[in-house]
Design an enzyme around this catalytic site. Sequence first.
Site, PDB file in Angstrom:
ATOM      1  N   GLU A   1     -49.949   4.506  33.986  1.00  0.00           N
ATOM      2  CA  GLU A   1     -50.673   3.624  33.072  1.00  0.00           C
ATOM      3  C   GLU A   1     -51.515   4.468  32.141  1.00  0.00           C
ATOM      4  O   GLU A   1     -52.004   5.527  32.530  1.00  0.00           O
ATOM      5  CB  GLU A   1     -51.566   2.697  33.918  1.00  0.00           C
ATOM      6  CG  GLU A   1     -52.360   1.689  33.139  1.00  0.00           C
ATOM      7  CD  GLU A   1     -53.859   1.952  33.125  1.00  0.00           C
ATOM      8  OE1 GLU A   1     -54.590   1.070  32.681  1.00  0.00           O
ATOM      9  OE2 GLU A   1     -54.312   3.065  33.512  1.00  0.00           O
TER      10      GLU A   1
ATOM     11  N   ARG B   1     -57.339  -6.632  27.280  1.00  0.00           N
ATOM     12  CA  ARG B   1     -57.158  -5.226  27.677  1.00  0.00           C
ATOM     13  C   ARG B   1     -55.695  -4.856  27.513  1.00  0.00           C
ATOM     14  O   ARG B   1     -54.842  -5.253  28.313  1.00  0.00           O
ATOM     15  CB  ARG B   1     -57.599  -5.033  29.131  1.00  0.00           C
ATOM     16  CG  ARG B   1     -57.674  -3.592  29.590  1.00  0.00           C
ATOM     17  CD  ARG B   1     -58.115  -3.480  31.037  1.00  0.00           C
ATOM     18  NE  ARG B   1     -58.408  -2.125  31.404  1.00  0.00           N
ATOM     19  CZ  ARG B   1     -59.597  -1.527  31.282  1.00  0.00           C
ATOM     20  NH1 ARG B   1     -60.625  -2.211  30.848  1.00  0.00           N
ATOM     21  NH2 ARG B   1     -59.776  -0.269  31.616  1.00  0.00           N
TER      22      ARG B   1
ATOM     23  N   ARG C   1     -52.783  -2.143  27.570  1.00  0.00           N
ATOM     24  CA  ARG C   1     -52.493  -0.859  28.188  1.00  0.00           C
ATOM     25  C   ARG C   1     -50.987  -0.616  28.170  1.00  0.00           C
ATOM     26  O   ARG C   1     -50.205  -1.564  28.243  1.00  0.00           O
ATOM     27  CB  ARG C   1     -52.968  -0.826  29.650  1.00  0.00           C
ATOM     28  CG  ARG C   1     -54.502  -0.775  29.799  1.00  0.00           C
ATOM     29  CD  ARG C   1     -55.043   0.568  29.332  1.00  0.00           C
ATOM     30  NE  ARG C   1     -56.469   0.739  29.463  1.00  0.00           N
ATOM     31  CZ  ARG C   1     -57.391   0.529  28.522  1.00  0.00           C
ATOM     32  NH1 ARG C   1     -57.034   0.069  27.345  1.00  0.00           N
ATOM     33  NH2 ARG C   1     -58.675   0.771  28.730  1.00  0.00           N
TER      34      ARG C   1
HETATM   35  C1  LIG Z   1     -58.307   6.021  33.677  1.00  0.00           C
HETATM   36  S1  LIG Z   1     -59.096   6.473  35.145  1.00  0.00           S
HETATM   37  C2  LIG Z   1     -58.041   5.785  36.359  1.00  0.00           C
HETATM   38  C3  LIG Z   1     -58.718   4.767  37.226  1.00  0.00           C
HETATM   39  C4  LIG Z   1     -57.926   4.182  38.367  1.00  0.00           C
HETATM   40  N1  LIG Z   1     -56.568   3.848  38.037  1.00  0.00           N
HETATM   41  C5  LIG Z   1     -58.632   2.986  38.993  1.00  0.00           C
HETATM   42  O1  LIG Z   1     -57.968   2.050  39.405  1.00  0.00           O
HETATM   43  O2  LIG Z   1     -59.859   2.975  39.085  1.00  0.00           O
HETATM   44  C6  LIG Z   1     -58.742   8.191  35.245  1.00  0.00           C
HETATM   45  C7  LIG Z   1     -59.397   8.868  36.421  1.00  0.00           C
HETATM   46  O3  LIG Z   1     -58.930  10.218  36.511  1.00  0.00           O
HETATM   47  C8  LIG Z   1     -59.972  10.994  37.050  1.00  0.00           C
HETATM   48  N2  LIG Z   1     -59.686  12.419  36.786  1.00  0.00           N
HETATM   49  C9  LIG Z   1     -59.819  13.098  35.621  1.00  0.00           C
HETATM   50  N3  LIG Z   1     -59.461  14.375  35.779  1.00  0.00           N
HETATM   51  C10 LIG Z   1     -59.057  14.530  37.082  1.00  0.00           C
HETATM   52  C11 LIG Z   1     -58.571  15.629  37.843  1.00  0.00           C
HETATM   53  N4  LIG Z   1     -58.434  16.850  37.314  1.00  0.00           N
HETATM   54  N5  LIG Z   1     -58.261  15.415  39.142  1.00  0.00           N
HETATM   55  C12 LIG Z   1     -58.393  14.187  39.706  1.00  0.00           C
HETATM   56  N6  LIG Z   1     -58.879  13.116  39.029  1.00  0.00           N
HETATM   57  C13 LIG Z   1     -59.190  13.272  37.730  1.00  0.00           C
HETATM   58  C14 LIG Z   1     -61.203  10.462  36.353  1.00  0.00           C
HETATM   59  O4  LIG Z   1     -62.401  10.795  37.028  1.00  0.00           O
HETATM   60  C15 LIG Z   1     -60.919   8.960  36.331  1.00  0.00           C
HETATM   61  O5  LIG Z   1     -61.494   8.306  37.427  1.00  0.00           O
END
Ligand SMILES: C[S@@+](CC[C@H](N)C(=O)[O-])C[C@H]1O[C@@H](n2cnc3c(N)ncnc32)[C@H](O)[C@@H]1O
Length: 359
Positions: free
Chosen positions: A121, A165, A167
């Site tokens: 997503e 929203r 996406r």
């Molecule tokens: C768009 S959000 C996805 C949220 C998730 N699908 C949910 O249901 O809450 C992207 C997430 O990726 C995490 N993120 C970013 N870089 C990352 C990394 N290097 N390793 C693991 N997580 C990471 C962020 O902290 C964020 O929570």
Amino acid sequence: MIDIAEIDKKLKDYKFIDLFAGIGGFHYALKSFGAECVFASEIDNKASETYYINHNLMPKGDITKIKEKDIPKHDILCGGFPCQAFSISGKQKGFEDTRGTLFFDIARIVNYHKPKILFLENVKNFARHDNGKTLKVVLNTLNEMNYNVHFKVLNTSKFGLPQNRERIYIIAFNNNFYKNTEFNFPVSNEISSLNDILEDNPTDGKIIEREDIEFYKDYKPVKNIFGELNLPNKPIQIGKVNKGGQGERIYHPDGHAITLSAYGGGVGAKTGLYKINSKIRKLSPRECARLQGYPESFIFPKSISEAHKQFGNSVSINVLQHITKEIINTIERNEQRTEVGFKNRKERLQERERYSIQV
Ligand SMILES: C[S@@+](CC[C@H](N)C(=O)[O-])C[C@H]1O[C@@H](n2cnc3c(N)ncnc32)[C@H](O)[C@@H]1O
């Protein structure tokens, strides 16, 4: 989220991993069909705490530091990955073009484990990012790894949750399991209104009192011949504070909420402003949870601003569940086809045997 009947929990034998797990929107959606989460990764400690309290599984941290071989075997890989640009190499080889981005980490895990299905997503603009080149690299990379890829932009508004929203959802099937598989994205036009999910006077829905609030006069609820409201299934702006910039617009609860966001600014930062019972206020964390389809049992962090951020970053569980139903339809169609194919092959072989005996 939608209640899934026992008979429809058709992913009971499936294991999934939850990358960029946030607070576990994918976890709820896949588990509702019986699938088991065997690994999650999330870099943000506060989101990980919320994940742990609710799913009883502590996400591992930064995915860039986790080796593919340390991730358990799985059938479905899920991930709402952050949108980043790819520098296109001369050869436009896909996989190699994604180095240095978080999609590369998805790609290397896919390349090692070759899961049956990928469920990704991203923001709507991902499709147009860098003139479509970013999406093209993702598609090339997945094709190169022998996946059959489908993508579509869907709006949460159409799936019974009163939030605008949009996406992009990307579903990919491993050709070794599902050859040239058809996949249909779900179609829905369920009507809802913000009124359906509001709490009565929540203490954590900040009330805004200012001198510079201005209302427009042009929204009047319209009723049909049965006396029911004709709900527009989208946000209805009825006023503004200050200059009416981002986070400064006021909406009517007969319509929908604007997109919850993790970083939006302004007086109504992250949720927008709504005129509810004659007061102008932001939405409470529980209302945000409902707008993303989270169950009433969901426990969010004590900090309101952290809760708003986590829901703004998350996914609409109902939309994921509708897509999962279609994934199951594809799996079942594929099973039938291979059974029919198998039967036909078996009959042909038997016929050939009979023929060779006669000869
Ligand atoms: C768009 S959000 C996805 C949220 C998730 N699908 C949910 O249901 O809450 C992207 C997430 O990726 C995490 N993120 C970013 N870089 C990352 C990394 N290097 N390793 C693991 N997580 C990471 C962020 O902290 C964020 O929570």
